[in-house]
Design an enzyme around this catalytic site. Structure first.
Site, PDB file in Angstrom:
ATOM      1  N   ILE A  43      39.439  44.812  44.442  1.00 20.35           N
ATOM      2  CA  ILE A  43      39.135  46.180  45.071  1.00 20.35           C
ATOM      3  C   ILE A  43      37.879  46.697  44.687  1.00 20.35           C
ATOM      4  CG2 ILE A  43      39.906  48.270  46.040  1.00 20.35           C
ATOM      5  CD1 ILE A  43      42.943  46.948  45.432  1.00 20.35           C
ATOM      6  N   GLU A  55      43.524  39.799  39.811  1.00 16.79           N
ATOM      7  CA  GLU A  55      44.529  39.507  38.735  1.00 16.79           C
ATOM      8  C   GLU A  55      45.092  40.602  38.127  1.00 16.79           C
ATOM      9  OE1 GLU A  55      41.439  38.426  39.019  1.00 16.79           O
ATOM     10  OE2 GLU A  55      41.373  36.316  37.905  1.00 16.79           O
TER      11      GLU A  55
HETATM   12  N1  THU Z   1      36.962  39.336  40.370  1.00 20.69           N
HETATM   13  C1  THU Z   1      38.178  39.008  40.392  1.00 20.69           C
HETATM   14  O1  THU Z   1      38.839  39.549  41.182  1.00 20.69           O
HETATM   15  N2  THU Z   1      38.757  38.352  39.459  1.00 20.69           N
HETATM   16  C2  THU Z   1      38.092  37.390  38.566  1.00 20.69           C
HETATM   17  O2  THU Z   1      38.726  36.826  37.549  1.00 20.69           O
HETATM   18  C3  THU Z   1      36.696  37.574  38.345  1.00 20.69           C
HETATM   19  C4  THU Z   1      35.898  38.538  39.279  1.00 20.69           C
HETATM   20  C5  THU Z   1      36.221  39.941  41.464  1.00 20.69           C
HETATM   21  C6  THU Z   1      35.645  41.344  40.969  1.00 20.69           C
HETATM   22  C7  THU Z   1      34.538  41.616  41.784  1.00 20.69           C
HETATM   23  O3  THU Z   1      35.048  42.346  42.956  1.00 20.69           O
HETATM   24  C8  THU Z   1      34.208  40.240  42.279  1.00 20.69           C
HETATM   25  O4  THU Z   1      34.972  39.482  42.048  1.00 20.69           O
HETATM   26  C9  THU Z   1      32.678  39.925  41.624  1.00 20.69           C
HETATM   27  O5  THU Z   1      32.684  40.089  40.265  1.00 20.69           O
END
Ligand code: THU
Length: 135
Positions: A43, A55
């Site tokens: 989000i 996560e």
């Molecule tokens: N992101 C995640 O949701 N999980 C991860 O382990 C790495 C990054 C998301 C955060 C952000 O919204 C986008 O990916 C780019 O970093």
């Protein structure tokens, strides 16, 4: 619950990703020892800093429902409609998982229910700073 089912739930959660800034759509599905699954998506926020990863959303949903013991998590991410990249949990998410999960906790990074890798938390965060250090 097998890995394929958990990945399918992560892919479903990914559909709710709110990621207008990075375009990276991420879903996660966390299996608790109770047998319940908690899902999350990333989000994002116009102020960037408040952005949360899929996560951590899953972990915080679970802990806020009273869960503290987990078995494994499936993560599916990518910039396109169908994931075409392996998204591994970022450092902050690894540390958050480390608060509740044992060395052998399994992290599944998937692009589909058929294509995935599994590693343990210990592989991804060796010499981790766990709660036993400060309790
Ligand atoms: N992101 C995640 O949701 N999980 C991860 O382990 C790495 C990054 C998301 C955060 C952000 O919204 C986008 O990916 C780019 O970093």
């Amino acid at each position: 619950m097998d890995n394929k089912e958990l990945i399918t739930l992560a892919l479903k959660a990914r559909e709710n990703s709110y990621s207008p800034y990075s375009g990276c759509r991420v879903g996660a599905a966390l299996l608790a020892e109770s047998g319940r699954v908690y899902t999350g998506c990333n989000i994002e926020n116009a102020a960037f800093g408040p952005t949360v990863c899929a996560e951590r959303v899953a972990v915080f949903k679970a802990v806020s429902e009273g869960e503290k013991r987990f078995v494994k998590i499936a993560v599916a991410g990518g910039r396109n409609d169908l994931p075409d990249d392996y998204f591994y949990p970022c450092g902050v998410c690894r540390q958050v998982l480390s608060e509740f999960c044992a060395d052998g906790f399994e992290i599944i990074t998937a692009v589909s229910p058929e294509k995935y890798f599994t590693e343990t938390l210990d592989d991804m965060l060796p010499h981790r700073f766990g709660p036993e250090k400060v309790k």
